[in-house]
Design a protein around this motif. Structure first.
Motif, short mmCIF file in Angstrom:
data_model
loop_
_atom_site.label_atom_id
_atom_site.label_comp_id
_atom_site.label_asym_id
_atom_site.label_seq_id
_atom_site.Cartn_x
_atom_site.Cartn_y
_atom_site.Cartn_z
N UNK A 45 8.72 -9.44 -16.98
CA UNK A 45 7.51 -10.25 -17.18
C UNK A 45 7.86 -11.74 -17.24
N UNK A 46 8.90 -12.08 -17.97
CA UNK A 46 9.28 -13.48 -18.12
C UNK A 46 9.72 -14.10 -16.80
N UNK A 47 10.55 -13.38 -16.06
CA UNK A 47 11.08 -13.91 -14.80
C UNK A 47 9.94 -14.13 -13.79
N UNK A 48 9.02 -13.20 -13.73
CA UNK A 48 7.87 -13.37 -12.82
C UNK A 48 7.06 -14.60 -13.18
N UNK A 49 6.86 -14.79 -14.48
CA UNK A 49 6.10 -15.96 -14.94
C UNK A 49 6.84 -17.25 -14.62
N UNK A 50 8.12 -17.30 -14.89
CA UNK A 50 8.92 -18.51 -14.66
C UNK A 50 9.03 -18.84 -13.17
N UNK A 51 9.12 -17.83 -12.32
CA UNK A 51 9.17 -18.08 -10.87
C UNK A 51 7.90 -18.77 -10.39
N UNK A 52 6.77 -18.44 -11.01
CA UNK A 52 5.51 -19.10 -10.63
C UNK A 52 5.44 -20.53 -11.17
N UNK A 53 5.92 -20.69 -12.42
CA UNK A 53 5.85 -22.02 -13.03
C UNK A 53 6.77 -23.01 -12.31
#
Length: 466
Positions: free
Chosen positions: A333-341
């Motif tokens: 979940x964190x990695x997916x969010x950070x890739x977008x940010x």
């Protein structure tokens, strides 16, 4: 070194394991007690058999004396004896009568050892050589002993009597010999049968003891399984029925688990209530038009922090220290969010997580810890971030490395304090790493900051001991 470690592991198991202590004590009792019983029984049987043999030879002596007569100072014996073995050559049962030198008895302190004359012997002694050194007890006494006849072990019973008195006395010693072959065969057969049964009994006792110990310790094994289930979050309390000796322990553990869950729930509720209480006043203040722009920005930041803590409190749920959180799912979940940010930076986030890695704590706490560290790594990185997770029976370890400028050694301690921000990070308020430090400390973990030898940037290492 490996043998040394195995030795210490075995020693630790023998000294600390309740099962090992019970097994060793039971084995000691079985292996020591039963052989002692076997030796005692064997000796008792041998003594009883010797006593029976002595009584048998004594009975033979009485039967021989009953048919013996003295006429004209001469011993007269019948041609055949009632016991047929005395009449059969080399039958193994022999009898001999010898005279006694009366002069040897004048001194009562003297024990005669010399046989003066062979007066009579049974037909069974034909062809058998006897030693001249035969026992010669005092008149009225007897001797029961062992001796060799032609290299064969025999039991010898010698008794001295006197036909007549004073000048008419005719003292003699009767010797009866019996081959020990039958005696030894009986004793050896008894010993063999006794030890066969004792060894079989030892094996049966060991198997029965193992089964008994397994049954006795079954509640402890059940308790271990249930504790593992609680630790993995598959159940919230100990549910099985336990013996009276363990009932108080399991009851106290259930009370402790329930108290811990309730305390965390009250903590989350208090945090949620505080966030709700601050949210409304901050919204009212922020709506004021006369406030300077800088003040509005700070109020907005405070409002965002409050909102974050509110969401954190709401997402914590009912989890507690003993529940296992999947690291892989949380990280995904964190990695997916950070890739977008940080999509504009074109970062490559390499994730290597050992399967079945579990974090023993709240998912919200894990999200807070990894979120802050990965977010800082994204800010500092130029193009790449390596995130590795490994675990074993002793600890769970996270390593987060980036290819940024790194953190000077002089700054590593300072950036863990609230309000301090490293030059590497161009944004932030300096509380993220302090929150990480506090959370890691609450779980008795360790946070260290190093330089990555592979990427050249900062390397954060988190270690949680089990």
């Amino acid at each position: 070194m490996n043998i040394f470690n195995k030795f210490h592991a075995t020693k630790h198991w023998l000294t600390q394991s309740l099962k090992a202590r019970l097994m060793l004590s039971a084995m000691f009792m079985i292996v020591v007690t039963l052989p002692v019983i076997g030796i005692t029984l064997s000796n008792a049987f041998n003594d009883q058999l010797q006593s029976a043999l002595e009584n048998e030879l004594r009975a033979y002596s009485y039967s021989i004396f009953s048919v013996a007569e003295v006429e004209d100072n001469q011993l007269v014996m019948p041609e055949m004896l009632l016991e047929n073995q005395f009449n059969v050559i080399q039958s193994g049962l022999y009898a001999q009568i010898t005279s006694i030198d009366l002069d040897a008895f004048k001194d009562k302190k003297t024990q005669p050892t010399r046989v003066s004359k062979n007066l009579w012997q049974s037909d069974s002694l034909l062809g058998v050589h006897l030693s001249n050194d035969l026992p010669s007890p005092k008149i009225g006494n007897f001797v029961f002993t062992e001796m060799l006849i032609e290299n064969q072990p025999h039991m010898a019973y010698s008794i001295s009597v006197s036909f007549g008195e004073l000048e008419q006395a005719f003292p003699v010693t009767l010797h009866i010999f019996k081959n020990q072959a039958e005696f030894l065969a009986i004793t050896n057969g008894f010993k063999q049968q006794l030890w066969t049964w004792l060894i079989l009994l030892i094996v049966i006792f060991i198997i029965a003891q193992f089964i008994w110990l397994k049954w006795t310790l079954k509640p402890l094994n059940t308790l271990t399984v249930e504790l593992e289930q609680v630790e993995q979050g598959k159940q919230n309390a100990l549910e099985k029925n336990y013996p009276l000796e363990l009932e108080q322990v399991t009851s106290q553990l259930n009370t402790l688990l329930s108290t811990e869950q309730n305390q965390r729930k009250r903590y989350r509720n208090a945090l949620s209530d505080l966030a709700h209480s601050l949210k409304t006043p901050l919204a009212v203040i922020q709506s004021q038009q006369a406030l300077p722009q800088e003040t509005k920005e700070q109020i907005s930041n405070i409002s965002n922090m409050v909102e974050h803590q509110l969401k954190r409190a709401q997402s914590a749920g009912e989890s507690a220290w003993h529940l296992g959180v999947s690291v892989e799912q949380t990280t995904s979940k964190l990695v997916n969010t950070l890739n977008k940010i940080y999509q504009d930076k074109f970062l490559t986030i390499s994730v290597n997580i050992q399967k079945k890695a579990l974090f023993k704590g709240d998912e919200a706490d894990l999200m807070e810890i990894l979120g802050n560290l990965l977010d800082n790594a994204c800010k500092a990185a130029k193009s790449r971030i390596d995130f590795d997770v490994s675990f074993n029976t002793h600890c769970l370890r996270f390593t987060i490395a980036d290819d940024g400028q790194g953190i000077e050694e002089s700054q590593r301690k300072a950036i863990l304090e609230r309000g301090t921000r490293a030059d590497t990070y161009d944004k932030g308020h300096g509380i993220g790493l302090a929150i990480v430090r506090d959370l890691v400390s609450s779980y008795k973990g360790e946070l260290t900051i190093q330089n990555s030898s592979a990427l050249g940037g900062a390397l954060f290492v988190l270690t949680f001991h089990k």
